[in-house]
Scaffold this motif. Structure first.
Motif, PDB file in Angstrom:
ATOM      1  N   SER A  75      34.673  37.186  42.977  1.00  0.00           N
ATOM      2  CA  SER A  75      35.548  37.308  41.816  1.00  0.00           C
ATOM      3  C   SER A  75      36.645  38.328  42.070  1.00  0.00           C
ATOM      4  O   SER A  75      37.823  38.103  41.744  1.00  0.00           O
ATOM      5  CB  SER A  75      34.731  37.701  40.581  1.00  0.00           C
ATOM      6  N   VAL A  76      36.273  39.464  42.658  1.00  0.00           N
ATOM      7  CA  VAL A  76      37.255  40.518  42.926  1.00  0.00           C
ATOM      8  C   VAL A  76      38.307  40.036  43.913  1.00  0.00           C
ATOM      9  O   VAL A  76      39.516  40.202  43.691  1.00  0.00           O
ATOM     10  CB  VAL A  76      36.548  41.781  43.455  1.00  0.00           C
ATOM     11  N   ARG A  77      37.876  39.451  45.015  1.00  0.00           N
ATOM     12  CA  ARG A  77      38.832  38.995  46.029  1.00  0.00           C
ATOM     13  C   ARG A  77      39.752  37.908  45.468  1.00  0.00           C
ATOM     14  O   ARG A  77      40.958  37.889  45.757  1.00  0.00           O
ATOM     15  CB  ARG A  77      38.082  38.490  47.269  1.00  0.00           C
ATOM     16  N   THR A  78      39.200  37.012  44.667  1.00  0.00           N
ATOM     17  CA  THR A  78      40.007  35.956  44.054  1.00  0.00           C
ATOM     18  C   THR A  78      41.030  36.551  43.087  1.00  0.00           C
ATOM     19  O   THR A  78      42.206  36.162  43.070  1.00  0.00           O
ATOM     20  CB  THR A  78      39.104  34.954  43.325  1.00  0.00           C
ATOM     21  N   ALA A  79      40.589  37.510  42.270  1.00  0.00           N
ATOM     22  CA  ALA A  79      41.477  38.125  41.288  1.00  0.00           C
ATOM     23  C   ALA A  79      42.588  38.916  41.957  1.00  0.00           C
ATOM     24  O   ALA A  79      43.757  38.840  41.542  1.00  0.00           O
ATOM     25  CB  ALA A  79      40.673  39.022  40.353  1.00  0.00           C
ATOM     26  N   VAL A  80      42.248  39.703  42.974  1.00  0.00           N
ATOM     27  CA  VAL A  80      43.274  40.480  43.680  1.00  0.00           C
ATOM     28  C   VAL A  80      44.280  39.544  44.349  1.00  0.00           C
ATOM     29  O   VAL A  80      45.493  39.764  44.286  1.00  0.00           O
ATOM     30  CB  VAL A  80      42.631  41.445  44.694  1.00  0.00           C
ATOM     31  N   ALA A  81      43.790  38.470  44.964  1.00  0.00           N
ATOM     32  CA  ALA A  81      44.692  37.511  45.605  1.00  0.00           C
ATOM     33  C   ALA A  81      45.616  36.857  44.583  1.00  0.00           C
ATOM     34  O   ALA A  81      46.819  36.676  44.843  1.00  0.00           O
ATOM     35  CB  ALA A  81      43.880  36.453  46.344  1.00  0.00           C
ATOM     36  N   GLU A  82      45.062  36.508  43.415  1.00  0.00           N
ATOM     37  CA  GLU A  82      45.897  35.905  42.373  1.00  0.00           C
ATOM     38  C   GLU A  82      46.955  36.898  41.888  1.00  0.00           C
ATOM     39  O   GLU A  82      48.137  36.546  41.737  1.00  0.00           O
ATOM     40  CB  GLU A  82      45.046  35.451  41.191  1.00  0.00           C
ATOM     41  N   ALA A  83      46.537  38.145  41.651  1.00  0.00           N
ATOM     42  CA  ALA A  83      47.476  39.151  41.170  1.00  0.00           C
ATOM     43  C   ALA A  83      48.584  39.386  42.180  1.00  0.00           C
ATOM     44  O   ALA A  83      49.777  39.415  41.819  1.00  0.00           O
ATOM     45  CB  ALA A  83      46.733  40.452  40.882  1.00  0.00           C
ATOM     46  N   VAL A  84      48.231  39.539  43.447  1.00  0.00           N
ATOM     47  CA  VAL A  84      49.237  39.780  44.486  1.00  0.00           C
ATOM     48  C   VAL A  84      50.153  38.571  44.625  1.00  0.00           C
ATOM     49  O   VAL A  84      51.375  38.719  44.778  1.00  0.00           O
ATOM     50  CB  VAL A  84      48.558  40.118  45.825  1.00  0.00           C
ATOM     51  N   GLY A  85      49.575  37.378  44.552  1.00  0.00           N
ATOM     52  CA  GLY A  85      50.389  36.182  44.653  1.00  0.00           C
ATOM     53  C   GLY A  85      51.430  36.089  43.557  1.00  0.00           C
ATOM     54  O   GLY A  85      52.577  35.668  43.802  1.00  0.00           O
ATOM     55  N   ARG A  86      51.071  36.511  42.362  1.00  0.00           N
ATOM     56  CA  ARG A  86      52.002  36.419  41.231  1.00  0.00           C
ATOM     57  C   ARG A  86      52.931  37.626  41.141  1.00  0.00           C
ATOM     58  O   ARG A  86      54.067  37.502  40.678  1.00  0.00           O
ATOM     59  CB  ARG A  86      51.211  36.235  39.938  1.00  0.00           C
ATOM     60  N   LEU A  87      52.463  38.779  41.602  1.00  0.00           N
ATOM     61  CA  LEU A  87      53.329  39.965  41.597  1.00  0.00           C
ATOM     62  C   LEU A  87      54.226  40.020  42.828  1.00  0.00           C
ATOM     63  O   LEU A  87      55.272  40.675  42.807  1.00  0.00           O
ATOM     64  CB  LEU A  87      52.481  41.238  41.548  1.00  0.00           C
TER      65      LEU A  87
END
Length: 263
Positions: free
Chosen positions: A71-83
């Motif tokens: 969950s953490v790795r997925t969330a960080v990847a999503e956040a970085v992808g959008r930011l």
């Protein structure tokens, strides 16, 4: 010559930030402040839908369970992808615990340490590759006065925050030569939804709040916004020479020893 009407640049312009546990309390106050100072901010939270509607436009909500590495790795990847980048990580997600050393079973010890300590490890571990790419990398962990002062009925919580303090110092040593600063804030008792829930379970909520106020030399609880201001400073270029530091925001609770009364 006429004065320029162009406003000065905001101190966090161009920077991207992730705040865990950012949908309420200190995390929400921090996310709001970072955004006001120019950062693009993602809020990682177990319940991102709890983010108030007025903040939905300024902040990016992302679902994240800090006890689950995937969950953490997925969330960080999503956040970085959008930011588009990651420069600032605020490890704020945490839970409380009450009682003496005899009052919590092994399962509760594992649960609290998993969120408050290993949760920081998981999030930082996932964020490090992108933090290394930044020219301004800062990690700020939310610790507590409980790490440095003995508080009654808080042994499990205190142990978890003591670990956060040590973790902060060790991480700062490990990553300083990579250009990544790591610091923590040590709030006193903060006026947050968690405290409201705690007080609601007391036999006399008003008396309990009065006791909590009196425990801090300033005579009042710390506000979430005051803690957020300290986090924003540690995350900002203004703190470029600050690393391995615990910044107390506790109304004097840790350092002051006042005489009873007004003396």
């Amino acid at each position: 010559m006429p004065h320029s009407t162009t406003p000065p640049p905001l101190e966090l312009d161009g920077l991207a930030a992730v705040v865990t546990g950012g949908a309420s309390g200190i995390g929400l106050a921090t996310a709001r402040l970072l955004a006001r100072r120019g950062a693009r901010v993602a809020v990682l939270d177990l319940d991102p839908d709890a983010l108030p509607a007025p903040d939905q436009g300024a902040l990016l909500p992302v679902r994240c369970d800090v006890t689950d590495d995937t969950s953490v790795r997925t969330a960080v990847a999503e956040a970085v992808g959008r930011l588009g980048a990651l420069d600032i990580l605020v490890n704020n997600a945490g839970i409380g615990a009450q009682g003496t050393v005899t009052d919590n079973d092994d399962a509760e010890w594992h649960r609290v340490l998993d969120v408050n300590v290993v949760g920081i490890v998981r999030t930082t571990r996932a964020a490090l590759p992108r933090l290394r790419e930044s020219r301004h990398s800062a990690v700020v962990n939310t610790c507590s006065v409980a790490a440095t002062a003995g508080l009654p009925q808080r042994v499990l919580y205190s142990a978890s925050k003591g670990a956060v303090l040590s973790l902060t110092l060790a991480m700062a040593a490990d990553h300083v030569r990579e250009g990544i600063r790591v610091n923590c804030v040590n709030p006193g008792t903060a006026d947050t939804p968690w405290i409201d829930r705690l007080l609601s379970r007391a036999d006399d909520p008003a008396a309990e709040r009065t006791a909590l106020n009196a425990r801090q030399p300033t005579g009042r609880l710390v506000s979430a916004e005051e803690v957020a201001a300290a986090i924003a400073y540690l995350a900002s270029p203004a703190a470029a020479s600050v690393t391995g530091t615990a910044l107390a925001v506790d109304g004097g609770m840790q350092g002051l020893r006042l005489r009873p009364g007004n003396g």
